[in-house]
Design a protein around this motif. Structure first.
Motif, PDB file in Angstrom:
ATOM      1  N   ILE A   4     -63.197  -0.687 -20.119  1.00  0.00           N
ATOM      2  CA  ILE A   4     -63.411  -1.854 -19.437  1.00  0.00           C
ATOM      3  C   ILE A   4     -62.887  -2.088 -18.088  1.00  0.00           C
ATOM      4  O   ILE A   4     -63.487  -2.301 -16.957  1.00  0.00           O
ATOM      5  CB  ILE A   4     -63.991  -3.344 -20.110  1.00  0.00           C
ATOM      6  CG1 ILE A   4     -64.701  -2.806 -21.250  1.00  0.00           C
ATOM      7  CG2 ILE A   4     -64.101  -4.474 -19.237  1.00  0.00           C
ATOM      8  CD1 ILE A   4     -65.051  -4.177 -22.378  1.00  0.00           C
ATOM      9  N   PHE A   7     -63.644   0.447 -15.776  1.00  0.00           N
ATOM     10  CA  PHE A   7     -64.865   0.491 -15.158  1.00  0.00           C
ATOM     11  C   PHE A   7     -65.111  -0.623 -14.065  1.00  0.00           C
ATOM     12  O   PHE A   7     -65.458  -0.600 -12.901  1.00  0.00           O
ATOM     13  CB  PHE A   7     -66.079  -0.067 -16.307  1.00  0.00           C
ATOM     14  CG  PHE A   7     -67.293  -0.548 -15.608  1.00  0.00           C
ATOM     15  CD1 PHE A   7     -68.208   0.421 -15.075  1.00  0.00           C
ATOM     16  CD2 PHE A   7     -67.695  -1.543 -15.556  1.00  0.00           C
ATOM     17  CE1 PHE A   7     -69.562   0.041 -14.792  1.00  0.00           C
ATOM     18  CE2 PHE A   7     -68.875  -2.238 -15.162  1.00  0.00           C
ATOM     19  CZ  PHE A   7     -69.773  -1.278 -14.802  1.00  0.00           C
ATOM     20  N   LEU A  33     -67.676  -8.890 -19.997  1.00  0.00           N
ATOM     21  CA  LEU A  33     -67.782  -7.449 -20.504  1.00  0.00           C
ATOM     22  C   LEU A  33     -67.138  -7.504 -21.803  1.00  0.00           C
ATOM     23  O   LEU A  33     -67.551  -6.983 -23.028  1.00  0.00           O
ATOM     24  CB  LEU A  33     -67.412  -6.552 -19.605  1.00  0.00           C
ATOM     25  CG  LEU A  33     -68.257  -6.166 -18.446  1.00  0.00           C
ATOM     26  CD1 LEU A  33     -67.502  -4.973 -17.564  1.00  0.00           C
ATOM     27  CD2 LEU A  33     -69.448  -5.645 -18.768  1.00  0.00           C
ATOM     28  N   ASP A  52     -71.777   0.671 -23.331  1.00  0.00           N
ATOM     29  CA  ASP A  52     -72.933   0.902 -22.720  1.00  0.00           C
ATOM     30  C   ASP A  52     -73.820   0.200 -22.626  1.00  0.00           C
ATOM     31  O   ASP A  52     -74.750  -0.583 -21.743  1.00  0.00           O
ATOM     32  CB  ASP A  52     -73.478   2.288 -23.306  1.00  0.00           C
ATOM     33  CG  ASP A  52     -72.783   3.555 -22.871  1.00  0.00           C
ATOM     34  OD1 ASP A  52     -71.843   3.421 -22.101  1.00  0.00           O
ATOM     35  OD2 ASP A  52     -72.881   4.380 -23.793  1.00  0.00           O
ATOM     36  N   ILE A  55     -72.515  -3.030 -20.356  1.00  0.00           N
ATOM     37  CA  ILE A  55     -72.588  -2.690 -18.924  1.00  0.00           C
ATOM     38  C   ILE A  55     -74.042  -3.188 -18.725  1.00  0.00           C
ATOM     39  O   ILE A  55     -74.343  -3.672 -17.594  1.00  0.00           O
ATOM     40  CB  ILE A  55     -72.188  -1.472 -18.635  1.00  0.00           C
ATOM     41  CG1 ILE A  55     -70.552  -1.315 -18.870  1.00  0.00           C
ATOM     42  CG2 ILE A  55     -72.287  -1.194 -17.272  1.00  0.00           C
ATOM     43  CD1 ILE A  55     -69.865  -0.133 -18.509  1.00  0.00           C
ATOM     44  N   GLU A  56     -74.948  -2.302 -19.377  1.00  0.00           N
ATOM     45  CA  GLU A  56     -76.293  -2.615 -19.175  1.00  0.00           C
ATOM     46  C   GLU A  56     -76.997  -3.827 -19.145  1.00  0.00           C
ATOM     47  O   GLU A  56     -77.895  -4.500 -18.207  1.00  0.00           O
ATOM     48  CB  GLU A  56     -77.177  -1.606 -20.398  1.00  0.00           C
ATOM     49  CG  GLU A  56     -78.568  -1.333 -19.927  1.00  0.00           C
ATOM     50  CD  GLU A  56     -78.774  -0.437 -18.713  1.00  0.00           C
ATOM     51  OE1 GLU A  56     -79.564  -0.853 -17.694  1.00  0.00           O
ATOM     52  OE2 GLU A  56     -77.926   0.185 -18.456  1.00  0.00           O
ATOM     53  N   GLU A  61     -74.467  -0.316 -14.085  1.00  0.00           N
ATOM     54  CA  GLU A  61     -73.381   0.334 -13.370  1.00  0.00           C
ATOM     55  C   GLU A  61     -73.778   0.297 -12.028  1.00  0.00           C
ATOM     56  O   GLU A  61     -73.330  -0.183 -11.220  1.00  0.00           O
ATOM     57  CB  GLU A  61     -72.838   1.318 -13.996  1.00  0.00           C
ATOM     58  CG  GLU A  61     -71.632   1.957 -13.060  1.00  0.00           C
ATOM     59  CD  GLU A  61     -71.209   3.483 -13.898  1.00  0.00           C
ATOM     60  OE1 GLU A  61     -70.355   3.874 -13.213  1.00  0.00           O
ATOM     61  OE2 GLU A  61     -71.593   3.668 -14.876  1.00  0.00           O
TER      62      GLU A  61
END
Length: 279
Positions: A4, A7, A33, A52, A55-56, A61
């Protein structure tokens, strides 16, 4: 969690602006997150699936990166536009006032030229003939800035004091020639100027009333500076907000002191940074 953090660091990699503000936004995104990630883990999702999905849920992203880039770019563009508009108003105001002043000065010089021409034509004459009146009318009519004109014999308006100094009193005498109407109540006095032309050793005295463009300058200057100062204050306030240093005192300093206030703000910021480094 390292994935994380990596990201979020990647999302804000190209963001430019106040470092403190960026770090705070990054920390806030990481917290959101992580919360979503842990909730998904509790639901039985694997780490990769939870990451995933988190984030979605946050927007995806690509969308997150796009929004972050647009946000910081929009802030920078807006601040620059405000500053450039403020400077444009300041420059435009200066140009307009300069042009009006130059036109006014040229008109005053032209008035002097017309007065000299009239006096030269009348020099040596005892009275103003009809032909001379027509010539004077034609001469004055060609000058749009001259609204009214009166011609007197110098002996009717000039008074010599005991000390030998001369004073002129056209209101006490009747003009021998008059063009237009003096003291018209329908004309605003702030844009008119009365000029007298008593030339040395002349038998004639000319008085004019003409348009004074200089009267517009205070209004234009006041409006232009007010708009510039307001926009500059907005720009400086935006900068102070992005640096997390905004308070009522700085807003007042920007509004009252303008560039000087912002210069003090910058100096104070540098001193604070230096003090922090020394610690």
């Amino acid at each position: 969690m390292k994935q994380i953090e990596a990201f979020v660091d990647e999302v804000y990699h190209s963001a430019s602006g106040n470092k403190k503000e960026i770090e705070e936004l990054k920390a806030e995104m990481k917290n959101h997150l992580l919360e979503a990630f842990h909730e998904l883990k509790l639901e039985g999702k694997s780490e990769s699936e939870a990451l995933d999905i988190a984030i979605e849920r946050f927007g995806g992203e690509n969308e997150i990166r796009s929004v972050v880039a647009q946000l910081f770019q929009a802030q920078k563009v807006f601040a620059k536009r405000v500053l450039y508009t403020a400077l444009a108003f300041l420059v435009l105001t200066s140009i307009v006032c300069g042009v009006l002043g130059a036109i006014d000065n040229a008109d005053m010089n032209e008035n002097m030229t017309v007065a000299r021409e009239i006096i030269n034509r009348l020099e040596g004459q005892e009275a103003i003939s009809e032909d001379m009146k027509k010539g004077i009318f034609s001469l004055v009519q060609d000058e749009n800035q001259i609204l009214n004109l009166q011609i007197y014999r110098m002996q009717d308006v000039e008074k010599i004091s005991a000390t030998g100094s001369a004073s002129y009193h056209p209101n006490d005498a009747a003009p021998l020639y008059e063009y237009g109407v003096f003291n018209d109540p329908n004309k605003p006095s702030w844009m008119l100027i009365n000029s007298s032309y008593p030339l040395n050793d002349s038998d004639w005295y000319v008085q004019m009333e003409s348009i004074k463009l200089f009267g517009f300058i205070p209004f234009i200057l006041s409006a232009g500076i007010a708009i510039y100062a307001t926009l500059f204050t907005i720009w400086a306030t935006i900068n102070a907000y992005h640096h997390r240093r905004l308070n009522a005192g700085w807003v007042i300093a920007f509004a009252l002191l303008n560039v000087v206030g912002y210069f003090i703000y910058v100096l104070m910021g540098r001193k604070t940074q230096q003090a922090g480094l020394l610690r």
